[in-house]
Enzyme design. Structure first.
Site, PDB file in Angstrom:
ATOM      1  N   ASP A 290       0.825  -1.206   0.000  1.00 62.40           N
ATOM      2  CA  ASP A 290       0.000   0.000   0.000  1.00 62.40           C
ATOM      3  C   ASP A 290       0.863   1.260   0.000  1.00 62.40           C
ATOM      4  OD1 ASP A 290      -2.637   1.305   0.376  1.00 62.40           O
ATOM      5  OD2 ASP A 290      -1.799   1.927   2.306  1.00 62.40           O
ATOM      6  N   GLU A 332       1.058  -0.663  -5.318  1.00 61.45           N
ATOM      7  CA  GLU A 332      -0.059   0.275  -5.376  1.00 61.45           C
ATOM      8  C   GLU A 332       0.542   1.667  -5.409  1.00 61.45           C
ATOM      9  OE1 GLU A 332      -3.435   2.868  -3.806  1.00 61.45           O
ATOM     10  OE2 GLU A 332      -1.666   2.405  -2.639  1.00 61.45           O
ATOM     11  N   ASP A 397     -11.089   2.628  -4.110  1.00 60.31           N
ATOM     12  CA  ASP A 397     -10.642   4.024  -4.047  1.00 60.31           C
ATOM     13  C   ASP A 397     -11.319   4.872  -5.130  1.00 60.31           C
ATOM     14  OD1 ASP A 397      -9.005   4.074  -1.787  1.00 60.31           O
ATOM     15  OD2 ASP A 397      -7.239   3.415  -2.896  1.00 60.31           O
TER      16      ASP A 397
HETATM   17  C1  OTU Z   1      -4.219   3.686  -0.422  1.00 57.77           C
HETATM   18  O1  OTU Z   1      -4.565   4.664  -1.384  1.00 57.77           O
HETATM   19  C2  OTU Z   1      -5.459   2.859  -0.140  1.00 57.77           C
HETATM   20  O2  OTU Z   1      -5.876   2.206  -1.305  1.00 57.77           O
HETATM   21  C3  OTU Z   1      -6.514   3.745   0.432  1.00 57.77           C
HETATM   22  O3  OTU Z   1      -7.745   3.084   0.588  1.00 57.77           O
HETATM   23  C4  OTU Z   1      -6.003   4.280   1.746  1.00 57.77           C
HETATM   24  O4  OTU Z   1      -6.893   5.240   2.236  1.00 57.77           O
HETATM   25  C5  OTU Z   1      -4.612   4.926   1.613  1.00 57.77           C
HETATM   26  O5  OTU Z   1      -3.709   4.182   0.788  1.00 57.77           O
HETATM   27  C6  OTU Z   1      -3.944   5.017   2.958  1.00 57.77           C
HETATM   28  O6  OTU Z   1      -3.585   3.745   3.425  1.00 57.77           O
HETATM   29  O7  OTU Z   1      -4.400   8.136  -1.751  1.00 57.77           O
HETATM   30  O8  OTU Z   1      -6.907   7.805  -2.483  1.00 57.77           O
HETATM   31  O9  OTU Z   1      -0.101   6.558  -4.641  1.00 57.77           O
HETATM   32  O10 OTU Z   1      -2.566   7.436  -3.840  1.00 57.77           O
HETATM   33  O11 OTU Z   1      -1.833   4.828  -1.638  1.00 57.77           O
HETATM   34  C7  OTU Z   1      -6.119   6.689  -2.317  1.00 57.77           C
HETATM   35  C8  OTU Z   1      -0.690   5.939  -3.612  1.00 57.77           C
HETATM   36  C9  OTU Z   1      -4.742   6.993  -1.856  1.00 57.77           C
HETATM   37  C10 OTU Z   1      -1.872   6.677  -2.971  1.00 57.77           C
HETATM   38  C11 OTU Z   1      -2.697   5.615  -2.395  1.00 57.77           C
HETATM   39  C12 OTU Z   1      -3.825   5.888  -1.509  1.00 57.77           C
END
Ligand code: OTU
Length: 647
Positions: A290, A332, A397
């Protein structure tokens, strides 16, 4: 600090000796020997990365020793069942590229209530053809403030509401028996503020305070913030949160209760490696890393995608290659296309989300034009040998318009205006819009904003049903199928966001839940509707239309080697509305054409001849045949996969 081979070998010899005295009773066993062989193979890479990251620490070798002890311990405790699955994977490292992998992602509670009941639902997934299952974070997390599970309080405990760790182990075993790979998250950039390290830090434990990034005054946070993006502007501007009891500013890239870990501290690397190996020994096949871009901070930079972030991941990867070689990493990184690619590689993340394809599929549906999609895929789809994209249309997301500005400008698109158009379009504010999306995290300063909504609602199904407009319903269904057909045929691992296959619409009930109300992403995280599943057998229903078509796609992949694991080549179809690519394997070639317009479109016969099509063509999606000497007429939003037998 450059490493010499000699230095590396000398260190290894010394460390092996230390390990032998620590694990004296194991030395000589087959298990031990195989651990040492693996260690010898991967140590040079591990050592190189760690020396670069932590070599300047006076206690570097102490931490290295501790890490190797943890690795040996984890290897010796790895279940025989997992070791045999490691052996199978190692004999076929291309398993991640095989057409056999068909992904699905879901929340345990929303899909099946808990881990035990999830096992009862596995036949549904198998029927759909799923062989890769990503369960959203199921770890212990605070009540309320948990960011949908992404605020982890313990990597070794499941959320009690979902079941126990033994339930998870049994599920992992069950999945393995059924040939389904288990994908879990490694939320390693931050922990929740209720993790035991954070709790100790709060009560003054300085060792644990060093696990995080804390500052007594605003001076350093200000210096950092001059260069940082705000990721969750609704939550707080910038990346720091003041903790009144500690009287310190804590680094919180995401929510105020998600504390970023301090990877400059070698103890953090070791502690997290231990948590990671714990998860691997539960039976995880793919670990979703993540928020990878954020793990390393350096003043004066954006603190995203730094070279050290890559080193941290490569070091974790080297640890895994020794202890749990069957497990791979999924990146990710929802960042600019140039940066996404850099996380992909056999010694870093073997698979990666493809957020560029995801965003451009929605871009093409809005514009009814496939030029930016074609141009961008042409430039960016090909990745390093042995790795694979995870292609998806929706996830838990938001959608961000992460295409490359220069690529847009190359074909005459103003990226800034285009993003504004796309946002308005998906918020239903444009005349040509069919979508019912909602904004996520609008930044009051930059005005950047992202889009929420389920596939069906963004594709216009909700709106069309409210209008009771048969023709619009048909177009919405075709949009849903069109983009799924692309992700299933373009090459890589397709990933279904469960609920999409039965056309689930936006769920507004999150407004009534105080714990969810502030986060529009809950709009597209509905409770899975099993009543809709009951309708998938009834040919008159929309559930049947979507579900049976997606089911068919899984079969198409399995039955056609070109779609399963062929090469992908993009080409200009001669029609701006139509996205086209060839999939070619040893004895099969399939021409895929996706019409993004809600009008009929045609491809000239001359173009087909140039592409080597001479006689009759069969569309393996519909069974329809075409004659290559005639102009090829595509229906609105039609997708065809035309087979050309090479033998
Ligand atoms: C990720 O996403 C997860 O998929 C999210 O659900 C979490 O809220 C977040 O991490 C924190 O753990 O900003 O809008 O480049 O963009 O990690 C989603 C990576 C996010 C980020 C991404 C993040």
């Amino acid at each position: 600090m450059p490493v010499t081979d000699k230095q590396c070998q000398r260190t290894l010899v010394r460390l092996k000796r230390l390990l032998e005295s620590r694990f004296a009773s194991e030395v000589g066993s087959t298990e031990w020997k195989s651990f040492i062989i693996r260690l010898e193979e991967h140590f040079p890479n591990l050592f190189r990365q760690l020396l670069e990251l932590y070599g300047s620490h006076f206690d570097f070798y102490y931490h290295l020793e501790r890490l190797l002890e943890v690795m040996a311990e984890s290897y010796l405790h790895r279940a025989p069942e997992l070791k045999s699955s490691d052996a199978i994977r190692e004999a076929d490292p291309a398993w991640i590229q095989s057409g056999h992998l068909i992904g699905a992602m879901t929340y345990v509670d929303l899909f099946a209530d808990d881990l035990v009941k999830l096992r009862e639902r596995l036949p549904y997934l198998q029927e759909l053809g799923v062989t890769y299952l990503h369960l959203m974070p199921l770890y212990k997390s605070p009540d309320g403030d948990d960011d949908g599970g992404y605020a982890v309080s313990s990597y070794r405990e499941t959320d009690p509401g979902l079941g126990s760790l033994d339930d998870l182990r049994e599920l992992a075993h069950d999945l393995r028996q059924r040939g389904i790979s288990l994908v879990l998250d490694f939320v390693f950039n931050h922990t929740s503020d209720e993790h035991e390290w954070a709790l100790a830090a709060k009560s003054g434990d300085e060792t644990c305070q060093d696990f995080y990034l804390m500052f007594d005054s605003r001076q350093e946070p200000d210096e950092y913030e001059n260069h940082l993006r705000t990721i969750f502007p609704d939550e707080h501007p910038g990346c720091f949160t003041y903790h009144t009891r500690l009287k310190k500013w804590v680094w919180t890239t995401f929510h105020t209760y998600q504390w970023d870990l301090n990877y400059r501290n070698p103890e953090v690397f070791n502690a997290m490696a231990e948590e990671m190996l714990f998860l691997s020994n539960v039976g995880v096949d793919v670990l979703r890393l993540d928020a990878v871009p954020f793990v390393w901070k350096q003043k004066g930079t954006t603190c995203e995608n730094l070279p050290e972030a890559h080193r941290v991941i490569q070091a974790f990867n080297a640890v895994v290659r020794v202890v749990a070689p069957g497990m791979v990493f999924k990146s990710e990184a929802i960042v600019a296309p140039d940066d996404i690619e850099k996380y992909i590689g056999p010694s870093e993340c073997q698979i990666s989300y493809n957020p560029l394809l995801m965003a451009l599929l929605w871009e093409s549906l809005a514009t009814r034009d496939a030029r930016l999609l074609t141009h961008s895929m042409n430039k960016r789809f090909h990745i390093i040998e042995g790795c694979a994209w995870v292609n998806y249309v929706r996830s838990h997301d938001d959608i961000g318009w992460g295409f490359d500005n220069a690529n847009a400008e190359e074909i005459g698109i103003n990226p800034h205006d285009h993003r504004r158009f796309l946002n308005n379009f998906y918020f239903g504010k444009h005349d040509s819009s069919f979508a019912e999306g909602e904004p996520f995290q609008e930044d009051p300063i930059t005005l950047d904003v992202r889009v929420c909504g389920t596939t069906a609602s963004l594709a216009g199904l909700g709106r069309a049903m409210k209008l009771d407009d048969e023709q619009e319903i048909e177009l919405a269904l075709r949009r849903i199928l069109l983009i799924h057909r692309v992700i299933f045929t373009i090459g890589g691992i397709p990933l279904i966001y469960l609920g999409d296959e039965i056309g689930m619409l936006n769920d507004h009930s999150y407004h009534d839940d105080i714990e969810k109300a502030g986060d529009t992403r809950w709009l597209h995280r509905p409770h899975f509707d099993w009543e809709k599943v009951e309708r998938v057998g009834d040919e008159s229903t929309i559930e049947f239309r979507i579900h049976s078509s997606i089911r068919k796609l899984t079969l198409l992949r399995v039955n056609n080697p070109a779609l399963a694991r062929g090469d992908t080549e993009f080409f200009a179809t001669g029609n701006d509305h139509v996205f086209g690519y060839f999939r070619t394997s040893q004895d099969q070639s399939v021409l895929c054409l996706a019409n993004f317009s809600d009008q009929p479109q045609s491809i000239e016969a001359r173009r087909l001849r140039q592409l080597g099509f001479k006689k009759a063509l069969v569309d393996i999606v519909s069974g329809q045949s075409f004659i290559a000497s005639h102009t090829l007429e595509l229906e609105p939003l039609q997708f065809v996969a035309l087979l050309r037998q090479t033998h």
